[in-house]
Every structure is written in C-alpha cells, then in structure tokens.
Design a protein around this motif. Structure first.
Motif, PDB file in Angstrom:
ATOM      1  N   ILE A 125       0.885  -1.005   0.030  1.00 45.59           N
ATOM      2  CA  ILE A 125       0.037   0.100   0.048  1.00 45.59           C
ATOM      3  C   ILE A 125       0.912   1.007   0.126  1.00 45.59           C
ATOM      4  O   ILE A 125       0.590   2.220  -0.857  1.00 45.59           O
ATOM      5  CB  ILE A 125      -1.014  -0.108   1.098  1.00 45.59           C
ATOM      6  CG1 ILE A 125      -1.998  -1.107   0.996  1.00 45.59           C
ATOM      7  CG2 ILE A 125      -1.680   1.192   1.500  1.00 45.59           C
ATOM      8  CD1 ILE A 125      -2.856  -1.246   2.250  1.00 45.59           C
ATOM      9  N   MET A 126       1.979   1.338   0.730  1.00 47.74           N
ATOM     10  CA  MET A 126       2.830   2.419   0.789  1.00 47.74           C
ATOM     11  C   MET A 126       3.320   2.510  -0.510  1.00 47.74           C
ATOM     12  O   MET A 126       3.494   3.792  -1.122  1.00 47.74           O
ATOM     13  CB  MET A 126       3.853   2.237   1.713  1.00 47.74           C
ATOM     14  CG  MET A 126       3.417   2.158   3.096  1.00 47.74           C
ATOM     15  SD  MET A 126       4.612   1.656   4.324  1.00 47.74           S
ATOM     16  CE  MET A 126       5.801   3.101   4.236  1.00 47.74           C
ATOM     17  N   GLY A 173       6.151  -3.768   8.629  1.00 49.78           N
ATOM     18  CA  GLY A 173       6.237  -3.478   7.405  1.00 49.78           C
ATOM     19  C   GLY A 173       6.173  -1.962   6.970  1.00 49.78           C
ATOM     20  O   GLY A 173       7.158  -1.703   6.170  1.00 49.78           O
ATOM     21  N   TYR A 174       5.832  -1.410   7.704  1.00 50.54           N
ATOM     22  CA  TYR A 174       5.912   0.156   7.443  1.00 50.54           C
ATOM     23  C   TYR A 174       7.296   0.657   7.691  1.00 50.54           C
ATOM     24  O   TYR A 174       7.961   1.500   6.904  1.00 50.54           O
ATOM     25  CB  TYR A 174       4.616   0.819   8.479  1.00 50.54           C
ATOM     26  CG  TYR A 174       4.738   2.467   8.526  1.00 50.54           C
ATOM     27  CD1 TYR A 174       3.902   2.988   7.646  1.00 50.54           C
ATOM     28  CD2 TYR A 174       5.217   3.166   9.355  1.00 50.54           C
ATOM     29  CE1 TYR A 174       3.882   4.293   7.393  1.00 50.54           C
ATOM     30  CE2 TYR A 174       5.449   4.467   9.412  1.00 50.54           C
ATOM     31  CZ  TYR A 174       4.577   5.202   8.332  1.00 50.54           C
ATOM     32  OH  TYR A 174       4.605   6.547   8.471  1.00 50.54           O
ATOM     33  N   ILE A 175       7.913   0.458   9.023  1.00 49.71           N
ATOM     34  CA  ILE A 175       9.159   0.851   9.361  1.00 49.71           C
ATOM     35  C   ILE A 175      10.038   0.306   8.482  1.00 49.71           C
ATOM     36  O   ILE A 175      10.848   1.066   7.976  1.00 49.71           O
ATOM     37  CB  ILE A 175       9.367   0.418  10.904  1.00 49.71           C
ATOM     38  CG1 ILE A 175       8.260   1.328  11.605  1.00 49.71           C
ATOM     39  CG2 ILE A 175      11.076   0.821  11.251  1.00 49.71           C
ATOM     40  CD1 ILE A 175       8.386   0.762  13.120  1.00 49.71           C
ATOM     41  N   THR A 176       9.811  -0.942   8.302  1.00 49.29           N
ATOM     42  CA  THR A 176      10.982  -1.469   7.483  1.00 49.29           C
ATOM     43  C   THR A 176      11.007  -1.091   6.046  1.00 49.29           C
ATOM     44  O   THR A 176      12.138  -0.830   5.081  1.00 49.29           O
ATOM     45  CB  THR A 176      10.959  -3.112   7.203  1.00 49.29           C
ATOM     46  OG1 THR A 176      10.861  -3.717   8.599  1.00 49.29           O
ATOM     47  CG2 THR A 176      12.047  -3.752   6.655  1.00 49.29           C
ATOM     48  N   THR A 177       9.915  -0.762   5.293  1.00 47.69           N
ATOM     49  CA  THR A 177       9.589  -0.155   3.993  1.00 47.69           C
ATOM     50  C   THR A 177      10.296   1.017   3.983  1.00 47.69           C
ATOM     51  O   THR A 177      10.960   1.539   2.726  1.00 47.69           O
ATOM     52  CB  THR A 177       8.166  -0.098   3.578  1.00 47.69           C
ATOM     53  OG1 THR A 177       7.649  -1.526   3.543  1.00 47.69           O
ATOM     54  CG2 THR A 177       8.167   0.394   2.293  1.00 47.69           C
ATOM     55  N   LEU A 178       9.963   2.099   5.088  1.00 49.18           N
ATOM     56  CA  LEU A 178      10.748   3.330   4.951  1.00 49.18           C
ATOM     57  C   LEU A 178      12.285   3.322   5.139  1.00 49.18           C
ATOM     58  O   LEU A 178      12.819   4.163   4.428  1.00 49.18           O
ATOM     59  CB  LEU A 178      10.197   4.173   6.102  1.00 49.18           C
ATOM     60  CG  LEU A 178       8.556   4.781   5.869  1.00 49.18           C
ATOM     61  CD1 LEU A 178       8.264   5.464   7.184  1.00 49.18           C
ATOM     62  CD2 LEU A 178       8.464   5.362   4.732  1.00 49.18           C
ATOM     63  N   ALA A 181      13.118   1.927   1.491  1.00 43.33           N
ATOM     64  CA  ALA A 181      12.910   2.816   0.298  1.00 43.33           C
ATOM     65  C   ALA A 181      12.495   4.201   0.963  1.00 43.33           C
ATOM     66  O   ALA A 181      11.355   4.565   1.015  1.00 43.33           O
ATOM     67  CB  ALA A 181      11.554   2.243  -0.131  1.00 43.33           C
ATOM     68  N   PRO A 182      13.578   4.751   1.317  1.00 44.20           N
ATOM     69  CA  PRO A 182      13.386   6.144   2.143  1.00 44.20           C
ATOM     70  C   PRO A 182      13.046   7.406   1.003  1.00 44.20           C
ATOM     71  O   PRO A 182      12.566   8.506   1.442  1.00 44.20           O
ATOM     72  CB  PRO A 182      14.691   6.430   2.582  1.00 44.20           C
ATOM     73  CG  PRO A 182      15.808   5.686   1.924  1.00 44.20           C
ATOM     74  CD  PRO A 182      15.037   4.558   1.440  1.00 44.20           C
ATOM     75  N   TRP A 183      13.049   7.033  -0.225  1.00 49.99           N
ATOM     76  CA  TRP A 183      12.548   8.111  -1.159  1.00 49.99           C
ATOM     77  C   TRP A 183      10.953   8.218  -1.227  1.00 49.99           C
ATOM     78  O   TRP A 183      10.313   9.326  -1.531  1.00 49.99           O
ATOM     79  CB  TRP A 183      12.780   7.547  -2.676  1.00 49.99           C
ATOM     80  CG  TRP A 183      12.379   6.200  -3.032  1.00 49.99           C
ATOM     81  CD1 TRP A 183      10.781   6.032  -3.583  1.00 49.99           C
ATOM     82  CD2 TRP A 183      12.923   4.913  -2.874  1.00 49.99           C
ATOM     83  NE1 TRP A 183      10.734   4.914  -3.770  1.00 49.99           N
ATOM     84  CE2 TRP A 183      11.827   3.982  -3.446  1.00 49.99           C
ATOM     85  CE3 TRP A 183      13.897   4.398  -2.607  1.00 49.99           C
ATOM     86  CZ2 TRP A 183      11.902   2.494  -3.515  1.00 49.99           C
ATOM     87  CZ3 TRP A 183      14.257   3.122  -2.741  1.00 49.99           C
ATOM     88  CH2 TRP A 183      13.163   2.126  -3.364  1.00 49.99           C
ATOM     89  N   LEU A 184      10.353   7.295  -0.344  1.00 47.97           N
ATOM     90  CA  LEU A 184       8.646   7.587  -0.257  1.00 47.97           C
ATOM     91  C   LEU A 184       8.615   8.700   0.546  1.00 47.97           C
ATOM     92  O   LEU A 184       7.552   9.409   0.334  1.00 47.97           O
ATOM     93  CB  LEU A 184       8.387   6.273   0.501  1.00 47.97           C
ATOM     94  CG  LEU A 184       8.158   4.919  -0.441  1.00 47.97           C
ATOM     95  CD1 LEU A 184       7.617   3.959   0.545  1.00 47.97           C
ATOM     96  CD2 LEU A 184       7.152   4.950  -1.726  1.00 47.97           C
ATOM     97  N   LEU A 185       9.538   9.107   1.469  1.00 47.38           N
ATOM     98  CA  LEU A 185       9.391  10.287   2.291  1.00 47.38           C
ATOM     99  C   LEU A 185       9.342  11.674   1.564  1.00 47.38           C
ATOM    100  O   LEU A 185       9.006  12.688   1.899  1.00 47.38           O
ATOM    101  CB  LEU A 185      10.608  10.569   3.656  1.00 47.38           C
ATOM    102  CG  LEU A 185      10.449   9.219   4.555  1.00 47.38           C
ATOM    103  CD1 LEU A 185      11.700   9.384   5.306  1.00 47.38           C
ATOM    104  CD2 LEU A 185       9.272   9.579   5.538  1.00 47.38           C
TER     105      LEU A 185
END
Length: 211
Positions: A125-126, A173-178, A181-185
């Motif tokens: 979803i992120m 999942g939320y924290i690990t994805t960030l 993939a820090p570009w999502l920020l």
C-alpha cells in the motif's frame, strides 16, 4: 493481479510444509506455536516458528492467497532480498506486539503468517496507495481502516483472531519499508504520514491506558 515470483513460491512452500506437519503432529504444533509462558521460559524461537504454522488448511489457504496478491508488488519495487527482509521483520514484529499485549497471560497462544502477510500488505500500500482492493476500496483506505479495526479488536478482544499480531506486522512492514525505500518520504510524504495515523492512535491509547 498477483504473480508467482520464485521467492513467493519458496515462502508459500515453507508455510505449507511446516503447517501440514503441524496438522498431523500435535507435539510438533505444540512445540513451535507462539505461547507466552513458553517464550518467557526461554523458548524465544517460537516468536519466529509460529509464523509458519496454521490452525487448519483454510487458515493457511487464506494467508497464502493474500500473500500471492500483494507480494509481487513489493518484490517489483525493492527486489527479492529486501522483500524477504520486510516479510521476516513483519513476522517478528507481529509476534513481539502480541507478546507485549499478552505478557501477563501465560496461556496465550497463537499461530499463523498473518503478521508477516499484513506487513507485506502495508508495504504494498505504501508503494501504491491507490491500488484497488476488492475492486473498489483504495489501498490506503483499506490499510487505515483495517488497522483501526485491529485496535478495536484488541481492545474488545473480538473473536479468536490475533489482532495484535496483525497490527504489529503492519508496523514492521511500515517501518522496514521506509528504511529500505526512504525515497517515499520525498515522493509521497503525505501518504506516508496518513498511513501512520493508526500507529499513532495505538501509541496514544496505550500511553493513556485505554488498551
């Protein structure tokens, strides 16, 4: 629509093989399931092993079909190795949150890949918050709604469902994805913050002693 990547096949196969061993061997199931008392006695391996056991074939089938529909998107965005990291950390995070919320209930037991699968769903979803779930619900609406329902389920202890494991998996999942993939920020900061709402709600409720 999902598709079967090799790593998805391996994870599904591991769940099927271990779960069916548990279906047929009661002692095996009891040894490796999540159980608060056993974990506090030093059997921390159950935090991990319980994520590959299931109550029955229907429970297994539901989790594996759900994984099939979401895993491909995460793999497409970050690759197989990082997908495995998201899956495993979500599994462990789900078990750890269950342990936190049931630490005084030594008889509490649970099994299932739901925490890991929920972490994969939240990660997907992120990456694509506007994906359609059930052909109509935007992914971000489903994600937030499901986690808010999980908080309600944890508070009211609704059904024989590991709401805390589902929530913990999503947080993993939320924290690990960030982290991966820090570009999502930068590319979708608003949605990243919106998807954090249920996590903040749970934290505040826990601090206030409301759950």
């Amino acid at each position: 629509m999902g598709n079967l990547n090799l790593i998805t096949i391996i994870i599904i196969a591991a769940n099927v093989i271990i779960s069916y061993k548990g279906f047929e061997d009661y002692a095996f199931f009891e040894k490796y399931k999540f159980n608060v008392g056993a974990i506090k006695r030093g059997e921390q391996f159950r935090i991990f092993s319980s994520g590959f056991l299931h109550v029955n074939p229907q429970h297994l089938l539901f989790n594996m079909i759900t994984l099939y529909f979401f895993a491909w998107l995460v793999i497409a965005r970050v690759g197989e190795t990082k997908f495995i990291i998201i899956y495993l950390i979500s599994l462990i995070a789900g078990s750890l949150l269950s342990l936190v919320f049931n630490k005084d209930n030594y008889h509490y037991s649970a099994v299932g890949a739901s925490g890991a699968v929920m972490g994969v769903i939240y990660s997907a979803i992120m990456f694509d918050p506007w994906m359609e779930i059930n052909f109509i619900i935007p992914g971000w609406v489903f994600g937030i709604g499901y986690l808010l329902y999980s908080i309600y389920g944890m508070k009211k202890q609704i059904g024989n469902i590991g709401h805390d494991a589902h929530f913990g998996g999503a947080v993993g999942g939320y924290i690990t994805t960030l982290i991966i993939a820090p570009w999502l920020l930068k590319t979708d900061l608003t949605m990243v913050l919106v998807l954090a709402i249920p996590i903040v709600v749970l934290f505040i409720m826990q601090k206030l002693g409301k759950i």
